[in-house]
Design a protein around this motif. Structure first.
Motif, PDB file in Angstrom:
ATOM      1  N   LEU A  54       0.873  -1.173   0.000  1.00  0.00           N
ATOM      2  CA  LEU A  54       0.000   0.000   0.000  1.00  0.00           C
ATOM      3  C   LEU A  54       0.907   1.219   0.000  1.00  0.00           C
ATOM      4  N   ALA A  55       0.812   2.074  -1.011  1.00  0.00           N
ATOM      5  CA  ALA A  55       1.769   3.173  -1.153  1.00  0.00           C
ATOM      6  C   ALA A  55       1.061   4.510  -1.330  1.00  0.00           C
ATOM      7  N   ASP A  56       1.583   5.526  -0.631  1.00  0.00           N
ATOM      8  CA  ASP A  56       1.117   6.893  -0.841  1.00  0.00           C
ATOM      9  C   ASP A  56       1.654   7.387  -2.183  1.00  0.00           C
ATOM     10  N   TYR A  57       0.977   8.366  -2.762  1.00  0.00           N
ATOM     11  CA  TYR A  57       1.391   8.889  -4.057  1.00  0.00           C
ATOM     12  C   TYR A  57       2.607   9.801  -3.930  1.00  0.00           C
ATOM     13  N   GLY A  75      11.105  -8.045  -9.606  1.00  0.00           N
ATOM     14  CA  GLY A  75      10.580  -9.300 -10.145  1.00  0.00           C
ATOM     15  C   GLY A  75       9.581  -9.993  -9.239  1.00  0.00           C
ATOM     16  N   LEU A  76       9.204  -9.364  -8.137  1.00  0.00           N
ATOM     17  CA  LEU A  76       8.255  -9.991  -7.210  1.00  0.00           C
ATOM     18  C   LEU A  76       6.833  -9.822  -7.708  1.00  0.00           C
ATOM     19  N   ASP A  77       6.017 -10.849  -7.546  1.00  0.00           N
ATOM     20  CA  ASP A  77       4.592 -10.792  -7.901  1.00  0.00           C
ATOM     21  C   ASP A  77       3.814 -10.365  -6.665  1.00  0.00           C
ATOM     22  N   VAL A  78       3.811  -9.063  -6.396  1.00  0.00           N
ATOM     23  CA  VAL A  78       3.160  -8.500  -5.212  1.00  0.00           C
ATOM     24  C   VAL A  78       2.174  -7.424  -5.669  1.00  0.00           C
ATOM     25  N   PRO A  79       0.882  -7.523  -5.334  1.00  0.00           N
ATOM     26  CA  PRO A  79      -0.082  -6.486  -5.710  1.00  0.00           C
ATOM     27  C   PRO A  79       0.313  -5.126  -5.124  1.00  0.00           C
ATOM     28  N   PHE A  80       0.181  -4.065  -5.944  1.00  0.00           N
ATOM     29  CA  PHE A  80       0.561  -2.709  -5.562  1.00  0.00           C
ATOM     30  C   PHE A  80      -0.671  -1.826  -5.651  1.00  0.00           C
ATOM     31  N   LEU A  81      -1.103  -1.269  -4.505  1.00  0.00           N
ATOM     32  CA  LEU A  81      -2.260  -0.375  -4.462  1.00  0.00           C
ATOM     33  C   LEU A  81      -1.807   1.014  -4.051  1.00  0.00           C
ATOM     34  N   LEU A  82      -2.219   2.001  -4.826  1.00  0.00           N
ATOM     35  CA  LEU A  82      -1.894   3.388  -4.531  1.00  0.00           C
ATOM     36  C   LEU A  82      -3.003   3.974  -3.661  1.00  0.00           C
ATOM     37  N   VAL A  83      -2.651   4.525  -2.490  1.00  0.00           N
ATOM     38  CA  VAL A  83      -3.618   5.134  -1.578  1.00  0.00           C
ATOM     39  C   VAL A  83      -3.195   6.591  -1.372  1.00  0.00           C
ATOM     40  N   THR A  84      -3.988   7.529  -1.880  1.00  0.00           N
ATOM     41  CA  THR A  84      -3.577   8.927  -1.880  1.00  0.00           C
ATOM     42  C   THR A  84      -4.757   9.838  -1.622  1.00  0.00           C
ATOM     43  N   ARG A  85      -4.464  11.088  -1.339  1.00  0.00           N
ATOM     44  CA  ARG A  85      -5.539  12.053  -1.069  1.00  0.00           C
ATOM     45  C   ARG A  85      -6.177  12.550  -2.368  1.00  0.00           C
ATOM     46  N   THR A  86      -5.370  12.843  -3.356  1.00  0.00           N
ATOM     47  CA  THR A  86      -5.906  13.318  -4.631  1.00  0.00           C
ATOM     48  C   THR A  86      -5.160  12.620  -5.757  1.00  0.00           C
ATOM     49  N   LEU A  87      -5.885  12.313  -6.833  1.00  0.00           N
ATOM     50  CA  LEU A  87      -5.274  11.689  -8.003  1.00  0.00           C
ATOM     51  C   LEU A  87      -6.217  11.854  -9.183  1.00  0.00           C
ATOM     52  N   GLU A  88      -5.699  12.448 -10.255  1.00  0.00           N
ATOM     53  CA  GLU A  88      -6.505  12.588 -11.454  1.00  0.00           C
ATOM     54  C   GLU A  88      -6.756  11.219 -12.086  1.00  0.00           C
ATOM     55  N   GLU A  89      -7.878  11.126 -12.805  1.00  0.00           N
ATOM     56  CA  GLU A  89      -8.242   9.831 -13.418  1.00  0.00           C
ATOM     57  C   GLU A  89      -7.175   9.374 -14.404  1.00  0.00           C
ATOM     58  N   GLU A  90      -6.611  10.333 -15.202  1.00  0.00           N
ATOM     59  CA  GLU A  90      -5.584   9.948 -16.172  1.00  0.00           C
ATOM     60  C   GLU A  90      -4.342   9.412 -15.464  1.00  0.00           C
ATOM     61  N   ALA A 100       0.235  -1.072 -11.449  1.00  0.00           N
ATOM     62  CA  ALA A 100      -0.492  -0.960 -10.186  1.00  0.00           C
ATOM     63  C   ALA A 100      -1.846  -1.649 -10.312  1.00  0.00           C
ATOM     64  N   PHE A 101      -2.314  -2.269  -9.231  1.00  0.00           N
ATOM     65  CA  PHE A 101      -3.606  -2.964  -9.287  1.00  0.00           C
ATOM     66  C   PHE A 101      -4.763  -1.970  -9.257  1.00  0.00           C
ATOM     67  N   ALA A 102      -4.675  -0.953  -8.400  1.00  0.00           N
ATOM     68  CA  ALA A 102      -5.767   0.013  -8.271  1.00  0.00           C
ATOM     69  C   ALA A 102      -5.254   1.242  -7.533  1.00  0.00           C
ATOM     70  N   ALA A 103      -6.057   2.312  -7.586  1.00  0.00           N
ATOM     71  CA  ALA A 103      -5.781   3.533  -6.834  1.00  0.00           C
ATOM     72  C   ALA A 103      -7.006   3.862  -5.989  1.00  0.00           C
ATOM     73  N   VAL A 104      -6.772   4.201  -4.707  1.00  0.00           N
ATOM     74  CA  VAL A 104      -7.854   4.471  -3.760  1.00  0.00           C
ATOM     75  C   VAL A 104      -7.590   5.828  -3.109  1.00  0.00           C
ATOM     76  N   LEU A 105      -8.636   6.649  -3.002  1.00  0.00           N
ATOM     77  CA  LEU A 105      -8.505   7.935  -2.324  1.00  0.00           C
ATOM     78  C   LEU A 105      -8.608   7.731  -0.817  1.00  0.00           C
ATOM     79  N   LYS A 106      -7.837   8.513  -0.070  1.00  0.00           N
ATOM     80  CA  LYS A 106      -7.808   8.337   1.377  1.00  0.00           C
ATOM     81  C   LYS A 106      -9.131   8.699   2.039  1.00  0.00           C
ATOM     82  N   ASP A 107      -9.917   9.551   1.390  1.00  0.00           N
ATOM     83  CA  ASP A 107     -11.212   9.876   1.994  1.00  0.00           C
ATOM     84  C   ASP A 107     -12.313   8.907   1.547  1.00  0.00           C
TER      85      ASP A 107
END
Length: 584
Positions: A54-57, A75-90, A100-107
């Motif tokens: 789980l990574a901040d932007y 080379g690791l097969d580990v899911p990566f999810l971005l968790v941030t306050r703001t992120l444009e759709e593009e 990255a598997f997905a991006a999630v807003l902190k709110d």
């Protein structure tokens, strides 16, 4: 008990990391988490034991993009999810295209746990697919080892009677190498003069009808002229409609027949397994089936002499691999050795179409210098002109559809236009198959977002109306308090009413935040003071028969948070604890 997940959290805010992990625990996930906040600590913490990142932007000296690149480089097969306050759709789409598997807003952390669950499930599917692939490779290797260890000869033929598989013992038996035998068509030199008529007739009967003796004694010739007396055990490979699509033969010297009976029994068992695998492949729905149907339609309905689909290979020599064919072919493609490189075998119509992405027409194969490597074999089969149509996915060429005609200059401008449409439709079908899985994922995400938006709209409307009622209660509490003296015994009860109304107003703020109608209002506050203020209300809320004991920190505990949200959390915890008690 299942092993807990190992989660690596790249986050410079300890409070934000705690909120993420709380959401996962609330969803029932069991895990161990490690928080890092720098590039060095992130790289050091990456290991095969990590199940999720789980990574901040944005961090002071690091960011989510570099973290994703570091993970991919490992080379690791580990899911990566971005968790941030703001992120444009593009930006979110770019991250997902990068791996990255997905991006999630902190709110909007309510969607974090389902995404984590799905990411872990998909990773497990990938691992299972790799295990299956490795198992299949091991089985193929084992089958080849078993076949080459057999002392009986093993040979199989396709529906046209061409040899498509041999083992080492058969090569030794007839005196020809594997490379010489593969693709060889009847009549075969090892049949010999004596076997040509008798065994040849039985061979054709097996291929055409599936009928005939299953155990045949025949006389053939080894390379060099030696007499070969063999016992041939024939198995017919049945197709989807039960019609014969090939033969598998176990060939042994008659003198060694009895000694080889046990080996033949084991071989038949292995061959039955191989036959089942072939049946499964025949019944599969795939790109290959689409290619075959198009080629068959081009010959049956279009009247072309032969049609085939070649795919752009990536190996040495840049080969064009045959994916499907139909019509009068008779081994032409097995010896054509077509490439898409800029060399003699890559400058023909098919290779040029794949290399350049342009339609290439050979109007007269007999005189076209580009057809020199294949002219003799092409004319022998009645191919007088041809057209190669590139197959594209976007701007990338992945293959070509090639058609042969038994007429010179067969492709006029109108026909050329229609054939280009055919190639475009074929390429579109392939692209659609490849995009199907991705489309399902996007549809699920869109549906989930739509549901969240509906819930948010409903929650916002309810919260807004309820907040209006609370404002009336708070205003009247203020009016009454102003009319009571400090010693009035009713004042304390009214203060409790006002405090409860303010906490209720805090709850409505949370609902408005969830519905994105009101922003969160964090402030620096002392947790000790907040808990002391809640004591009286909590005692009344959970009942006098339950004791409330407070153990506060000796010094102030200051945090940055919305006080209404924190009060609601404590209230929820107290009510849940009361309900879990035997007499609660």
């Amino acid at each position: 008990m299942p092993k807990p997940l190992r989660i690596l959290v790249l986050e410079d805010s300890e409070a934000d990391a705690a909120l993420m992990l709380r959401e996962l625990r609330a969803a029932g996930l069991t895990f161990e988490a490690v928080r890092v906040d720098s590039e060095e600590s992130f790289a050091r913490a990456l290991s095969p034991a990590v199940d999720l990142v789980l990574a901040d932007y944005t961090l002071p000296d690091f960011d989510g993009g570099r973290a994703l690149a570091t993970l991919k480089a490992s080379g690791l097969d580990v899911p990566f999810l971005l968790v941030t306050r703001t992120l444009e759709e593009e930006e979110a789409v770019t991250f997902m295209l990068q791996g990255a598997f997905a991006a999630v807003l902190k709110d909007r952390l309510g969607g974090l746990a389902p995404l984590v669950t799905r990411a872990l499930e998909e990773r497990e599917l990938r691992r299972e697919n790799r295990r299956i692939h490795e198992t299949l490779e091991a089985e193929v290797s084992l089958r080849r080892t078993i076949e080459d260890a057999m002392t009986a000869g093993l040979v199989s033929f396709d529906a046209r009677g061409k040899i498509n598989h041999v083992n080492r013992a058969f090569c030794d038996l007839v005196g020809y190498s594997r490379e010489e035998l593969l693709g060889m068509a009847p009549p075969f030199p090892f049949w010999g003069t004596e076997g040509q008529s008798e065994f040849g007739a039985q061979f054709r009967n097996h291929l055409e009808t599936g009928e005939g003796p299953r155990d045949i004694e025949a006389v053939g010739r080894r390379r060099g002229g030696g007499r070969l007396e063999v016992d041939v055990q024939v198995s017919v490979v049945a197709g989807k409609e039960g019609t014969p699509e090939g033969l598998v033969c176990l060939v042994s010297d008659i003198a060694e027949k009895r000694r080889m009976e046990e080996g033949a029994r084991r071989a038949r068992r292995a061959l039955m397994t191989l036959s089942r695998c072939n049946e499964a492949l025949v019944r599969s729905t795939s790109e290959e089936e689409l290619f075959h149907r198009v080629c068959e339609a081009a010959v049956a309905q279009g009247g072309y002499r032969m049609a085939w689909v070649g795919l752009k290979g990536t190996g040495a020599g840049k080969p064009v691999a045959m994916a499907a064919r139909a019509g009068h072919e008779s081994g032409y493609l097995e010896t054509a050795a077509i490439t898409w490189g800029d060399d003699e075998r890559g400058r023909g119509p098919t290779g040029s179409a794949v290399r350049t992405g342009a339609v290439v027409v050979s109007r007269d194969i007999a005189t076209d210098p580009r057809m020199e490597p294949w002219r003799r074999e092409a004319l022998k089969r009645g191919y007088l002109s041809s057209i190669a149509l590139p197959l594209k996915e976007g701007a990338e060429v992945f293959g070509a559809l090639t058609l042969f005609s038994n007429e010179k200059d067969a492709f006029d401008s109108e026909e050329l236009h229609l054939l280009c449409d055919l190639a475009d439709d074929l390429a579109y079908g392939v692209a659609a198959m490849r995009a199907q899985a991705e489309k399902r994922v996007l549809q699920e995400r869109a549906l989930h977002a739509q549901k969240l938006d509906s819930v948010g709209t409903l929650a916002g409307g309810v919260a807004h109306d309820f907040n209006n009622i609370l404002m009336v209660i708070l205003a009247n509490c203020g009016f009454l308090l102003s009319s009571f003296s400090e010693e009035d015994p009713r004042r304390a009860d009214l203060e409790e009413v006002r405090a409860a109304a303010e906490r209720a107003a805090g709850l409505t703020r949370q609902l408005l935040i969830f519905s994105r109608r009101q922003a969160s209002n964090p402030e620096v506050l002392d947790l000790n003071a907040l808990l002391r203020n809640l004591q009286k209300m909590l005692r009344r809320l959970i009942g006098e028969h339950i004791a409330v004991k407070e153990e506060l920190c000796p010094e102030p505990v200051r945090v940055l948070a919305d006080p209404g949200q924190l009060e609601q959390i404590v209230t929820n915890l107290a009510v849940n604890a009361r309900d879990a008690m035997p007499s609660g």
